[in-house]
Scaffold this active site. Structure first.
Site, PDB file in Angstrom:
ATOM      1  CG  HIS A 258      -0.729   1.233  -4.539  1.00 42.03           C
ATOM      2  ND1 HIS A 258      -0.793   1.154  -5.911  1.00 42.03           N
ATOM      3  CD2 HIS A 258      -1.259   0.073  -4.077  1.00 42.03           C
ATOM      4  CE1 HIS A 258      -1.338  -0.016  -6.249  1.00 42.03           C
ATOM      5  NE2 HIS A 258      -1.627  -0.685  -5.162  1.00 42.03           N
TER       6      HIS A 258
ATOM      7  CD  GLU B 123      -2.718  -1.316  -0.122  1.00 42.52           C
ATOM      8  OE1 GLU B 123      -2.964  -0.312  -0.814  1.00 42.52           O
ATOM      9  OE2 GLU B 123      -3.054  -2.468  -0.470  1.00 42.52           O
TER      10      GLU B 123
HETATM   11 ZN    ZN Z   1      -2.403  -2.585  -5.063  1.00 42.19          ZN
END
Ligand code: ZN
Length: 202
Positions: A159, A156
């Site tokens: 990202h 995450e």
């Molecule tokens: Zn992802």
């Protein structure tokens, strides 16, 4: 209001927002009621997907925000939960988050992404990481994660830096999700490595 009224569309690989370095969320924005609305919508979208994490770029927002949760019922339904070292991760909002490796131990497992729907690949990740972030109340947080939680955190937060798991995967392991289930499942990484000949040079 029906629960799905707040669901946000999840953008797919190729949308440039997934490749942007997101901008920090200001203290004023954290205090604003808008942030709570965004977090709530991301939470519902993550549940509906379903997923164990969702980063703001995945819903088209270039801000340094992600949500994570690994629920007891999902872990209980996963026959490989022990192997993966899945442990309950309560709903967590990470704002302006970063992580760094703790030690040099790594683990390789299949990984997928809601923004590259239908595929998985083997990804080597740090086994243990330390993360720093600001929570939804504006408080600084810091803690270590290991096992599957560490993988969720790395995926995450990556990202937020415009990094998608395929950037880190073994390219020759890239498979459709049904084929991962049909041929190997989660717990046969070494067989998959052999049969896909993942280390073969081009
Ligand atoms: Zn992802």
């Amino acid at each position: 209001m029906p629960a799905d009224a707040t669901l946000l569309p999840i953008v797919q690989l190729g949308n440039p927002v997934l490749r942007t370095r997101t901008r920090d969320v200001s203290a004023a924005d954290i205090a604003s009621p808008h942030l709570g609305v965004t977090v709530g919508a991301m939470q519902q979208t993550m549940y509906a997907a379903p997923g164990v994490g969702l980063a703001a770029p995945q819903v088209g927002l270039d801000i340094r925000l992600c949500v994570l949760e690994d629920r007891e019922e999902s872990i209980g339904a996963d026959p490989d939960a022990g192997l993966l070292e899945r442990a309950h991760l309560p709903f967590t909002v990470m704002i302006n988050a970063s992580y760094s490796a703790v030690g040099d131990e790594r683990r390789e497992f299949w990984e997928g992404c809601l923004s590259m729907s239908g595929y998985r690949a083997l990804v080597l990740r740090w086994y243990r990481v330390s993360a720093n972030w600001t929570d939804e109340h504006g408080s600084a947080q810091s803690r270590e994660f290991s096992g599957w939680q560490a993988r969720i955190v790395q995926h995450e937060i990556d990202h937020l830096d415009g990094i998608v798991y395929v950037d880190r995967c073994l390219p020759r392991s890239l498979s459709t999700s049904p084929n991962v289930e049909a041929f190997w499942g989660q717990n046969a990484v070494s067989e998959a490595r052999t049969q896909m000949d993942v280390d073969r040079p081009l």
